[in-house]
Design a protein around this motif. Structure first.
Motif, PDB file in Angstrom:
ATOM      1  N   LYS A  28       0.838  -1.189   0.000  1.00 19.04           N
ATOM      2  CA  LYS A  28       0.000   0.000   0.000  1.00 19.04           C
ATOM      3  C   LYS A  28       0.873   1.238   0.000  1.00 19.04           C
ATOM      4  CE  LYS A  28      -4.079  -1.892   2.320  1.00 19.04           C
ATOM      5  NZ  LYS A  28      -4.927  -1.853   3.539  1.00 19.04           N
ATOM      6  N   SER A  29       0.316   2.332  -0.445  1.00 16.56           N
ATOM      7  CA  SER A  29       1.038   3.602  -0.466  1.00 16.56           C
ATOM      8  C   SER A  29       1.503   3.980   0.934  1.00 16.56           C
ATOM      9  CB  SER A  29       0.125   4.698  -1.017  1.00 16.56           C
ATOM     10  OG  SER A  29       0.795   5.934  -1.069  1.00 16.56           O
ATOM     11  N   GLY A  30       2.773   4.391   1.044  1.00 21.11           N
ATOM     12  CA  GLY A  30       3.323   4.831   2.312  1.00 21.11           C
ATOM     13  C   GLY A  30       3.930   3.736   3.159  1.00 21.11           C
ATOM     14  N   GLU A  31       3.977   2.512   2.657  1.00 21.02           N
ATOM     15  CA  GLU A  31       4.587   1.415   3.419  1.00 21.02           C
ATOM     16  C   GLU A  31       6.110   1.435   3.303  1.00 21.02           C
ATOM     17  OE1 GLU A  31       2.956  -2.638   4.340  1.00 21.02           O
ATOM     18  OE2 GLU A  31       2.310  -2.376   2.277  1.00 21.02           O
ATOM     19  N   PHE A  32       6.774   0.892   4.317  1.00 19.75           N
ATOM     20  CA  PHE A  32       8.215   0.643   4.278  1.00 19.75           C
ATOM     21  C   PHE A  32       8.380  -0.870   4.423  1.00 19.75           C
ATOM     22  CE2 PHE A  32      12.452   2.769   5.254  1.00 19.75           C
ATOM     23  CZ  PHE A  32      13.196   1.635   4.988  1.00 19.75           C
ATOM     24  N   VAL A 176      18.232   8.756   8.595  1.00 20.58           N
ATOM     25  CA  VAL A 176      17.875   9.633   7.476  1.00 20.58           C
ATOM     26  C   VAL A 176      16.811   8.965   6.607  1.00 20.58           C
ATOM     27  CG1 VAL A 176      18.713  10.628   5.306  1.00 20.58           C
ATOM     28  CG2 VAL A 176      20.050  10.903   7.393  1.00 20.58           C
ATOM     29  N   LEU A 177      17.000   7.677   6.308  1.00 20.06           N
ATOM     30  CA  LEU A 177      16.048   6.956   5.465  1.00 20.06           C
ATOM     31  C   LEU A 177      14.669   6.871   6.113  1.00 20.06           C
ATOM     32  CD1 LEU A 177      18.141   3.986   4.016  1.00 20.06           C
ATOM     33  CD2 LEU A 177      17.081   5.855   2.746  1.00 20.06           C
ATOM     34  N   ILE A 178      14.640   6.566   7.412  1.00 17.49           N
ATOM     35  CA  ILE A 178      13.362   6.477   8.117  1.00 17.49           C
ATOM     36  C   ILE A 178      12.650   7.820   8.092  1.00 17.49           C
ATOM     37  CG2 ILE A 178      12.286   6.085  10.375  1.00 17.49           C
ATOM     38  CD1 ILE A 178      14.587   4.082  10.938  1.00 17.49           C
ATOM     39  N   GLY A 186       6.509   8.216   1.291  1.00 19.46           N
ATOM     40  CA  GLY A 186       6.836   7.398   0.131  1.00 19.46           C
ATOM     41  C   GLY A 186       6.677   5.916   0.417  1.00 19.46           C
ATOM     42  N   THR A 187       6.525   5.147  -0.651  1.00 18.96           N
ATOM     43  CA  THR A 187       6.475   3.693  -0.547  1.00 18.96           C
ATOM     44  C   THR A 187       7.879   3.172  -0.805  1.00 18.96           C
ATOM     45  OG1 THR A 187       4.220   3.765  -1.429  1.00 18.96           O
ATOM     46  CG2 THR A 187       5.317   1.610  -1.362  1.00 18.96           C
ATOM     47  N   THR A 200      14.227  -3.040  12.383  1.00 21.95           N
ATOM     48  CA  THR A 200      13.989  -1.756  13.054  1.00 21.95           C
ATOM     49  C   THR A 200      13.379  -0.718  12.124  1.00 21.95           C
ATOM     50  OG1 THR A 200      16.191  -0.858  12.543  1.00 21.95           O
ATOM     51  CG2 THR A 200      15.980  -2.175  14.553  1.00 21.95           C
ATOM     52  N   MET A 201      13.392  -0.974  10.802  1.00 23.74           N
ATOM     53  CA  MET A 201      12.947   0.026   9.841  1.00 23.74           C
ATOM     54  C   MET A 201      11.590  -0.295   9.217  1.00 23.74           C
ATOM     55  SD  MET A 201      16.623   0.482   7.901  1.00 23.74           S
ATOM     56  CE  MET A 201      16.223   1.897   6.889  1.00 23.74           C
ATOM     57  N   ALA A 202      11.316  -1.570   9.013  1.00 20.18           N
ATOM     58  CA  ALA A 202      10.192  -1.962   8.166  1.00 20.18           C
ATOM     59  C   ALA A 202       8.878  -2.100   8.915  1.00 20.18           C
ATOM     60  CB  ALA A 202      10.524  -3.280   7.470  1.00 20.18           C
ATOM     61  N   THR A 203       7.790  -1.815   8.209  1.00 23.27           N
ATOM     62  CA  THR A 203       6.455  -2.094   8.728  1.00 23.27           C
ATOM     63  C   THR A 203       6.085  -3.543   8.412  1.00 23.27           C
ATOM     64  OG1 THR A 203       5.536  -1.185   6.673  1.00 23.27           O
ATOM     65  CG2 THR A 203       5.630   0.274   8.583  1.00 23.27           C
ATOM     66  N   ARG A 204       6.578  -4.047   7.276  1.00 27.22           N
ATOM     67  CA  ARG A 204       6.439  -5.461   6.928  1.00 27.22           C
ATOM     68  C   ARG A 204       7.742  -5.937   6.281  1.00 27.22           C
ATOM     69  NH1 ARG A 204       2.222  -7.293   3.143  1.00 27.22           N
ATOM     70  NH2 ARG A 204       2.512  -5.290   2.096  1.00 27.22           N
TER      71      ARG A 204
END
Length: 406
Positions: A28-32, A176-178, A186-187, A200-204
């Protein structure tokens, strides 16, 4: 609306080597989303297929509402950032960041606005008109990020862009990336060999093994409910302890996993989730038991005897590698333990994993602790180990035929 969909995407090289097999994925839009796996798992191949740098053998790739499977990389509205992304040495940082916009004939006014806005976010305003050779490694990588974000694409693809950098700089660039992902909404699809960093960075997260999708889920679900032994091994540090080739025995109302003369009691919550228990109990059918090091300790009331080997500190916790005989060894939390000490080990058996020894798929059903996402990926069931190996063999050329083609 999904910002990215992969539908049964496969990549088989002319040599017959299988790089990816029928990968289905939805973002989905906005996922990391982070993509992890070992060497030759298909992480980079997956990103290159999405970007259009390689062609799919089969399947569809949809970005936004557009099927881009046959589109060139230029027409896909995605930006890709590689490891050690190279800047043009003859151009200053402003022109490096503006390059993608200029070749798309964007107006100077828009270029000026976007580059300066990105430079402010990235802390590059003071070096915008300097050449790359006078910048630090950190500043160069930030400029590479900037070159991608000024285009404002639908999708950002990052192929381990901060690996090979000193730990302190890497830590800052990770932040910086987060921050970028949040500010740009952004996706992001981020491929990395560093699983702990991805956690530590990803939602999925997407877990790949030699081209085969293992599981797509949240970091917490991957940690607590791994679909395969490979996922259990991949997620977590130190890596999970495996008891291979164990059998299941019943003694009245009690159930045990047995290996190397040790009887591991399976508590009620595990037995309840073990839906196919009758297929294994007393039949000699093999399982793999998984116990995370953080769920094992040294204690007087332990049921496993062993000898402490290497003792080391990992992320502030002391662990010992203990030899327990009968091909059993465990890495356990071991505060105050020295190499050579005789120890007894305790295990929190309410948190064990149980996998079939042949398929290496989990034998435990999910319980109320599993936080299901809205994605179809959550119900994905991976292929068994033997099926994967058979497919790899099927797609690989016989050695004699391979030699003829050279």
């Amino acid at each position: 609306m999904a910002n990215l969909q992969l539908k049964s995407v496969s990549k088989i090289y002319p040599s017959g080597a299988l790089a990816l097999y029928k990968v289905n994925l939805e973002l989905k839009s906005g996922e990391f989303v982070a993509v992890v796996g070992g060497e030759k798992s298909g992480k980079t191949t997956l990103l290159r297929l999405i970007a259009g740098l390689d062609e799919t053998t089969e399947g569809q790739i949809i970005v936004g509402d557009k099927d881009v499977t046959q589109e060139s990389s230029r027409d896909r509205d995605v930006a890709m950032i590689f490891q050690g992304n190279t800047l043009y040495p003859s151009l200053n940082i402003f022109e490096n960041m503006a390059y993608g916009l200029r070749i798309r004939k964007t107006s100077n006014t828009v270029i000026e606005q976007r580059v300066k806005a990105a430079a402010e976010i990235l802390g590059l305003t003071d070096v915008l008109y300097r050449k790359p050779k006078v910048l630090t490694t950190e500043q160069k990588q930030k400029a590479a990020f900037g070159r991608a974000i000024v285009r404002e694409p639908k999708l950002y693809l990052l192929d381990d862009p901060i690996s090979g950098i000193s730990p302190d700089v890497r830590e800052r660039l990770r932040s910086v990336l987060i921050n970028l992902q949040v500010r740009m909404n952004g996706t992001f699809v981020y491929a990395s060999k560093n699983v702990n960093e991805a956690l530590t960075m990803a939602t999925r997260m997407v877990v790949l093994r030699e081209g085969f999708l293992q599981q797509v889920d949240t970091p917490a679900n991957l940690y607590d409910y791994p679909a395969t032994a490979y996922v259990a091994f991949t997620i977590g540090s130190p890596t999970v302890n495996f008891v291979n080739g164990a059998t299941v025995e019943k003694d009245g109302d009690n159930v045990y996993a047995v290996s190397g003369g040790v009887r591991f009691p399976l508590p009620e919550n595990i037995v309840k989730r073990f839906a196919s228990l009758d297929e294994y109990a007393g039949t000699g059918k093999k399982i793999i038991l998984g116990i995370r090091p953080e769920d094992m300790t040294v204690g007087a009331d332990g049921f496993i005897k062993g000898t402490a080997g290497t003792v080391e500190e990992i992320a502030g916790t002391t662990y010992a590698d203990c030899d327990c005989g009968g091909k059993l060894s465990f890495v356990v939390k071991a505060e105050g333990v020295k190499k050579g000490d005789s120890v007894t080990l305790c295990a929190d058996m309410t948190r064990v994993f149980v996998f079939d020894a042949d398929t290496r798929l989990t034998l435990l059903e999910r319980d109320e602790g599993y936080q299901k996402t809205d994605f179809a990926d959550a119900d994905f069931v991976p292929l068994g180990y033997a099926e994967e190996e058979a497919l790899k063999k099927k797609f690989s050329l016989p050695k004699k035929e391979e030699k003829k083609k050279r």
